[in-house]
Design a protein around this motif. Structure first.
Motif, short mmCIF file in Angstrom:
data_model
loop_
_atom_site.label_atom_id
_atom_site.label_comp_id
_atom_site.label_asym_id
_atom_site.label_seq_id
_atom_site.Cartn_x
_atom_site.Cartn_y
_atom_site.Cartn_z
N MET A 144 1.15 -1.21 0.04
CA MET A 144 0.10 0.20 -0.08
C MET A 144 0.92 1.20 0.07
N GLU A 145 0.30 2.33 -0.49
CA GLU A 145 1.12 3.77 -0.56
C GLU A 145 -0.02 4.61 -0.13
N SER A 146 0.82 5.85 -0.17
CA SER A 146 -0.10 7.13 0.34
C SER A 146 -1.13 7.26 -0.43
N LYS A 147 -1.03 6.82 -1.67
CA LYS A 147 -2.38 7.08 -2.69
C LYS A 147 -3.61 6.17 -2.03
N ASP A 148 -3.33 5.00 -1.31
CA ASP A 148 -4.27 4.25 -0.88
C ASP A 148 -4.79 4.96 0.36
N ILE A 149 -3.95 5.83 1.28
CA ILE A 149 -4.66 6.43 2.28
C ILE A 149 -5.39 7.49 1.83
N ILE A 157 2.96 3.76 10.21
CA ILE A 157 2.27 2.60 10.85
C ILE A 157 1.81 1.68 9.89
N LEU A 158 1.39 2.02 8.51
CA LEU A 158 1.19 1.26 7.41
C LEU A 158 2.32 0.40 6.92
N GLU A 159 3.54 1.14 7.00
CA GLU A 159 4.94 0.60 6.52
C GLU A 159 5.13 -0.55 7.52
N MET A 160 4.94 -0.40 8.73
CA MET A 160 5.26 -1.63 9.90
C MET A 160 4.25 -2.57 9.34
N LEU A 161 3.19 -2.30 9.35
CA LEU A 161 2.24 -3.52 9.07
C LEU A 161 2.40 -4.14 7.95
N GLU A 162 3.13 -3.68 6.80
CA GLU A 162 3.44 -4.35 5.64
C GLU A 162 4.66 -4.97 5.67
N GLU A 192 0.18 -2.21 20.53
CA GLU A 192 1.43 -2.32 21.39
C GLU A 192 2.58 -2.78 20.54
N ASP A 193 2.56 -3.99 19.55
CA ASP A 193 3.68 -4.28 19.07
C ASP A 193 4.18 -3.19 17.90
N LEU A 194 3.19 -2.71 17.31
CA LEU A 194 3.55 -1.61 16.55
C LEU A 194 4.21 -0.59 17.17
N TYR A 195 3.60 -0.10 18.47
CA TYR A 195 4.31 0.95 19.05
C TYR A 195 5.79 0.84 19.44
N LYS A 196 6.04 -0.39 19.90
CA LYS A 196 7.19 -0.73 20.28
C LYS A 196 8.37 -0.95 19.13
N ALA A 197 7.92 -1.46 17.83
CA ALA A 197 8.49 -1.51 16.65
C ALA A 197 8.88 0.16 16.19
N LEU A 198 8.03 0.86 16.16
CA LEU A 198 8.10 2.28 15.87
C LEU A 198 8.89 2.96 16.71
N GLY A 249 -8.88 -11.72 24.54
CA GLY A 249 -9.05 -10.34 24.57
C GLY A 249 -7.97 -9.78 23.91
N HIS A 250 -7.15 -10.55 23.34
CA HIS A 250 -5.84 -10.22 22.50
C HIS A 250 -6.39 -9.78 21.08
N SER A 251 -5.99 -8.52 20.49
CA SER A 251 -6.36 -8.01 19.32
C SER A 251 -5.23 -7.69 18.48
N VAL A 252 -5.23 -8.32 17.38
CA VAL A 252 -4.04 -7.86 16.30
C VAL A 252 -4.56 -7.17 15.12
N PHE A 253 -3.72 -6.48 14.31
CA PHE A 253 -4.39 -5.95 13.17
C PHE A 253 -3.36 -6.50 11.95
N GLU A 254 -3.99 -6.61 10.83
CA GLU A 254 -3.36 -7.11 9.63
C GLU A 254 -3.97 -6.05 8.23
N ILE A 255 -2.97 -5.96 7.32
CA ILE A 255 -3.20 -5.41 6.26
C ILE A 255 -4.56 -6.30 5.52
N ASN A 256 -5.46 -5.29 4.84
CA ASN A 256 -6.71 -5.99 4.21
C ASN A 256 -6.29 -6.12 2.87
N GLN A 257 -6.26 -7.33 2.57
CA GLN A 257 -5.71 -7.69 1.17
C GLN A 257 -6.58 -8.28 0.35
N GLY A 258 -8.07 -8.08 0.75
CA GLY A 258 -9.04 -8.33 -0.03
C GLY A 258 -9.48 -9.96 -0.09
#
Length: 154
Positions: A1-6, A20-25, A35-41, A74-83
């Motif tokens: 994904m790129e800035s145009k997707d945002i 954040i998008l870059e980290m997820l990808e 929290e994982d994203l925050y630590k990685a950032l 109660g654990h939540s994670v996020f992933e890029i929506n690839q359709g």
């Protein structure tokens, strides 16, 4: 994904959103908690607050850029929506999340929905177990975490 997707989903392109998008990808895991994203950032030298990470993830979820997976623990994670639809396995020891696709399971779920008179619009399947790495470490026996009712773990 790129800035145009945002931009395409009506969000302004900002450095926190891009990072954040870059980290997820490009992260080690396709499934990351806020929290994982925050630590990685932080580890990569980015000064983006945890509240901003949560806010951006919520915006991305609302816009359909990411999917939030909510597990029983109660654990939540996020992933890029690839359709593309896929299901998930979650290790109850280390929290590892793996994806899989099984045409037989998909067909069975569709048949059940049809038999019950449902027009299925979506579904999710989570399988809980102990991953190969934890099994290799000899930690395959499950113990109830502190504060959790043993009956609830059965």
């Amino acid at each position: 994904m790129e800035s145009k997707d945002i931009r395409k989903v009506g969000l302004k392109v900002t450095l926190p959103r891009l990072k954040i998008l870059e980290m997820l990808e490009s992260g080690d895991s396709r499934h990351m908690s806020a929290e994982d994203l925050y630590k990685a950032l932080l580890e990569s030298g980015e000064e983006i607050g945890l509240a901003t990470v949560y806010r951006v993830l919520t915006q991305f979820e609302s816009a359909g850029l990411v999917n939030r997976l909510n597990f029983e623990s109660g654990h939540s994670v996020f992933e890029i929506n690839q359709g593309k639809h896929h299901d998930h396995m979650l290790c109850i020891k280390c929290g590892r999340v793996d994806e899989f696709i099984d045409d037989a399971i998909e067909a069975r779920q569709a048949a059940i929905a049809e038999r019950m008179g449902y027009d299925m619009t979506d579904h999710s399947l989570y399988i809980y177990g102990v991953c190969p790495d934890c099994r290799a470490e000899g930690t395959s026996s499950y113990t109830v975490p502190d504060g959790e009712d043993e009956a609830a773990a059965d």
